[in-house]
Design an enzyme around this catalytic site. Structure first.
Site, PDB file in Angstrom:
ATOM      1  N   LYS A   1      -6.540 -16.977  -3.906  1.00 16.55           N
ATOM      2  CA  LYS A   1      -6.136 -15.656  -4.422  1.00 16.55           C
ATOM      3  C   LYS A   1      -6.876 -15.346  -5.723  1.00 16.55           C
ATOM      4  O   LYS A   1      -7.392 -14.246  -5.917  1.00 16.55           O
ATOM      5  CB  LYS A   1      -4.615 -15.630  -4.644  1.00 16.55           C
ATOM      6  CG  LYS A   1      -3.825 -15.606  -3.348  1.00 16.55           C
ATOM      7  CD  LYS A   1      -2.346 -15.931  -3.527  1.00 16.55           C
ATOM      8  CE  LYS A   1      -1.667 -15.982  -2.159  1.00 16.55           C
ATOM      9  NZ  LYS A   1      -0.264 -16.397  -2.201  1.00 16.55           N
TER      10      LYS A   1
ATOM     11  N   GLN B   1       4.305 -17.991  -6.254  1.00 18.46           N
ATOM     12  CA  GLN B   1       3.978 -18.663  -4.996  1.00 18.46           C
ATOM     13  C   GLN B   1       5.210 -19.395  -4.462  1.00 18.46           C
ATOM     14  O   GLN B   1       5.866 -20.138  -5.194  1.00 18.46           O
ATOM     15  CB  GLN B   1       2.819 -19.644  -5.243  1.00 18.46           C
ATOM     16  CG  GLN B   1       2.299 -20.327  -3.999  1.00 18.46           C
ATOM     17  CD  GLN B   1       1.604 -19.369  -3.027  1.00 18.46           C
ATOM     18  OE1 GLN B   1       1.076 -18.324  -3.401  1.00 18.46           O
ATOM     19  NE2 GLN B   1       1.615 -19.712  -1.757  1.00 18.46           N
TER      20      GLN B   1
ATOM     21  N   ASP C   1       3.918  -8.835  -3.741  1.00 18.40           N
ATOM     22  CA  ASP C   1       4.359  -9.449  -2.486  1.00 18.40           C
ATOM     23  C   ASP C   1       5.223  -8.490  -1.660  1.00 18.40           C
ATOM     24  O   ASP C   1       5.433  -8.712  -0.469  1.00 18.40           O
ATOM     25  CB  ASP C   1       5.239 -10.674  -2.792  1.00 18.40           C
ATOM     26  CG  ASP C   1       4.509 -11.998  -2.636  1.00 18.40           C
ATOM     27  OD1 ASP C   1       3.601 -12.074  -1.796  1.00 18.40           O
ATOM     28  OD2 ASP C   1       4.894 -12.951  -3.339  1.00 18.40           O
TER      29      ASP C   1
END
Ligand code: GUN
Length: 285
Positions: free
Chosen positions: A54, A98, A121
């Site tokens: 990422k 995460q 997200d």
């Protein structure tokens, strides 16, 4: 006839180029570069690989990226304090914690602490609620990537029978919401579904997101169907496979995504897209 392969790497590459161009224009216009911060707690090896990827993609597309690393023993309060700092930082536009986080931390509480307009997200209840009423704000990256893949490949959704295998908050549920708002007839199946194989065999679009290696077999696929494989499973031999038995499925399907190189690259591409979008949302306010 063998199925046509939906090449996620190629499609993600196209999306990445679009994001790169928009980032450049955004930076020139506003004098601010979109920035993503990824927070990782602990040492999960798969998570470390994802986070590194990422970060690298962000930088490649001209955005800023920071990784905050907390130890496995970090407390929930410490993690919430990091989120509060990032929520308040005007130079940071996107926050991603995460998952999974260590068991002593309540992941729901953590995700709810992220400002909805920085929630790249799309997991905050405000963003989940907006998606469910058809007002897409920041949308979860993996199912959003599947939708972009269908769009770019010229596969229409309206009026199709779509079957989603799996009802997770990260993939199955938002996938169903996105397909429904594009006027598919959507069935969500799961471990308690009766006669799963025959339900799947009705699907014009079949999305497998259950995390069981090679679970979807030929008999579960309607000839010519679009088969989207969201799974990434490592076999004891070390081989990476999806939730679909690729070789036999591709004899029946019309289109199919490979693993790796299918949905995976799209997930990261949509995270980049969401980071840019989050920066735009914040400058509007
Ligand atoms: N871990 C596995 N997939 C995801 C994801 O989409 N977002 C976050 N934050 N963590 C993950």
């Amino acid at each position: 006839m063998a199925a046509q392969i939906l090449d996620g790497k190629e499609i993600a590459g196209k999306l990445g180029e679009q994001v790169r161009a928009e980032v450049k224009a955004f930076t020139a216009k506003h004098g601010v570069t979109p920035m993503l911060t990824v927070v990782i707690v602990g040492e999960d090896p798969a998570s470390k690989v994802y986070v590194a990827s990422k970060h690298k993609t962000c930088v490649e597309l001209g955005m800023k990226s920071e990784v905050v690393r907390l130890s496995e023993t970090a407390t929930e309060e410490e993690l919430l304090a990091v989120i509060d700092r990032l929520n308040a930082d005007p130079l940071n536009h996107g926050i991603l914690v995460q998952l999974p986080v260590p068991k002593h931390i309540d992941s729901e509480k953590v995700l709810e602490r992220i400002r909805p307009d920085k929630d790249v997200d799309g997991f905050h209840p405000v963003n989940v609620g907006k998606l469910s009423i058809g007002k897409e704000h920041l949308v979860p990256c993996t199912p959003y990537g599947v939708i972009k893949m269908l769009e770019i490949s010229g596969i229409s959704v309206a009026g199709k029978n779509a079957v989603v295998i799996g009802r997770s908050n990260i993939v199955g549920k938002p996938m169903a919401a996105l397909l429904l708002s594009r006027s598919a007839t959507v069935t969500v199946t799961h471990s308690k579904t009766k006669d799963l194989a025959s339900v799947c065999a009705q699907a014009d679009i079949l999305v497998a997101a259950i995390g069981k290696p090679e679970f979807v077999t030929k008999d579960m696929i309607k000839p010519g169907a679009v088969v989207i494989d969201v799974g990434i499973n490592r076999l004891p031999t070390g081989k990476l496979v999806g939730d679909v038995k690729f070789d036999e499925a591709s004899e029946v399907a019309g289109y199919i995504t490979p693993v790796p190189g299918g949905v995976g690259p799209l997930t990261i591409a949509m995270l980049m897209y969401n980071t840019l979008r989050a920066a735009e949302l914040q400058l509007q306010n």
